[in-house]
Design a protein around this motif. Structure first.
Motif, mmCIF file in Angstrom:
data_model
loop_
_atom_site.group_PDB
_atom_site.id
_atom_site.type_symbol
_atom_site.label_atom_id
_atom_site.label_comp_id
_atom_site.label_asym_id
_atom_site.label_seq_id
_atom_site.Cartn_x
_atom_site.Cartn_y
_atom_site.Cartn_z
ATOM 1 N N VAL A 151 9.632 -18.958 -31.373
ATOM 2 C CA VAL A 151 11.025 -18.825 -30.965
ATOM 3 C C VAL A 151 11.228 -19.417 -29.577
ATOM 4 N N ASP A 152 10.307 -19.100 -28.653
ATOM 5 C CA ASP A 152 10.410 -19.631 -27.293
ATOM 6 C C ASP A 152 10.391 -21.158 -27.283
ATOM 7 N N SER A 154 11.577 -22.998 -29.606
ATOM 8 C CA SER A 154 12.704 -23.474 -30.433
ATOM 9 C C SER A 154 12.248 -24.074 -31.754
ATOM 10 N N THR A 157 14.228 -19.850 -35.425
ATOM 11 C CA THR A 157 15.282 -19.019 -34.854
ATOM 12 C C THR A 157 14.843 -17.560 -34.859
ATOM 13 N N ASP A 272 20.703 -14.060 -29.712
ATOM 14 C CA ASP A 272 19.521 -14.628 -29.072
ATOM 15 C C ASP A 272 18.675 -13.480 -28.569
#
Length: 336
Positions: A151-152, A154, A157, A272
């Motif tokens: 996730v970090d 990208s 999601t 987020d």
């Protein structure tokens, strides 16, 4: 199992809290352990299968609860002392299980510096600590997991992380593997703060939006705990579920419930889940005390930045002091 309680017999911040745990719908054993007693609120999620994970999580909580600086009503704990206690737990778990089992742990300690209250948040693994404060909701802790790294970066999601096949692979744990360092955050306590600590049996079933909605609408912490656990079970209950909710009041000698009265419920936009402690821009500056220099200096370098890389604790605690210490994945959780 669920109960509630109150704390803080001495003048100052008053705590009200609720807690509960459930085996879930698919596990034979409950390998979660927790502690909810002022000033320490923590959840440990054992890994190893059968009784090994239960031993690891229980030993972690027992070691923390035996520390004199974490005794009932104490406000004197430092990050260095908490780090030392977690290392003791790590050694004890390895001794008892021959390093065949481990545990994640996340939680918060209420501390004071010159009469100013702070949440000292700590985390190893993918159990989580959240904060609902002055209308802002955020995950304070940062998961030590493969999917968090994805996730970090990208690559996926937050929604995809909930169903990713490697979502249970953690990169740090106590009792097993080579990386057992905890991350720490020092956050000023605001009037009406609501803290939630949970195992991934909750966060793996519910989105941050669902968690926010429950925490922002149910006034009593025990009601919030019970509702969250039941929601996790209705969503599948694939893992053990443990939740602790803590409310703070009388922070500055004032009685108030700003968190619940001004809570902004989440919109339908994709959330987020990267941890950020976002302050309400309309809140008066006086409600956001700066962190005294002595507090920051009390956190040694090896705790601030265990990897030895770049990154300093910021001069104020409105932003969590994330430590970017990425390690190779340890193992996949096995709860039986």
């Amino acid at each position: 199992m669920s109960e509630s309680g109150t704390g803080s017999p001495a003048p100052g911040v008053r705590l009200s809290y609720g807690f509960g745990t459930d085996r879930g719908l698919r596990r034979e054993l409950n390998e979660d352990s927790f502690l909810a007693a002022d000033p320490l609120f923590a959840v440990a999620d054992g890994m190893g299968g059968h009784e090994a994970g239960e031993v690891a999580s229980r030993e972690c909580i027992q070691t923390l609860s035996s520390q004199s600086v974490l005794a009932a009503g104490s406000r004197e704990a430092t990050a260095a002392q908490l780090h030392q206690a977690l290392q003791q737990a790590d050694s004890r778990i390895r001794e008892l299980t021959n390093a065949r089992a481990g545990t994640t742990v996340s939680g918060v300690v209420l501390v004071e510096e010159r009469g100013v209250p702070y949440w000292l948040v700590f985390n190893v693994g993918d159990s989580r600590t959240y904060r609902l404060s002055q209308g802002s909701f955020a995950q304070v802790s940062v998961d030590h997991s493969e999917v968090q790294e994805l996730v970090d970066g990208s690559f996926i999601t937050p929604a995809e992380a909930l169903i990713h096949p490697r979502r249970h692979v953690v990169t740090r744990a106590l009792g097993t593997g080579s990386d057992t360092e905890a991350d720490f955050w020092l956050v000023p306590v605001e009037e009406g703060d609501r803290i939630m600590v949970c195992s991934d049996g909750l966060s793996g079933e519910l989105s941050d939006e669902q968690i926010h909605r429950t925490l922002g609408t149910l006034r009593h912490p025990q009601d919030a705990v019970d509702s969250l656990i039941q929601s996790a079970l209705r969503s599948g209950g694939r893992d053990n579920v443990t939740v602790v909710v803590v409310d703070a009041s009388n922070v500055s000698g004032n009685h108030g419930e700003e968190t619940l009265n001004t809570a902004q419920l989440p919109t339908t936009e994709a959330a987020d889940t990267l941890p950020r402690m976002v302050q309400d821009p309309e809140a008066p500056p006086a409600s956001r005390p700066a962190v005294p220099e002595e507090v920051l200096e009390s956190i040694p370098d090896f705790v601030r930045n265990p990897g030895g890389g770049a990154g300093e604790v910021p001069p104020a605690a409105q932003e969590p002091a994330e430590q970017a210490n990425v390690a190779a994945p340890l193992h996949k959780e096995n709860h039986g």
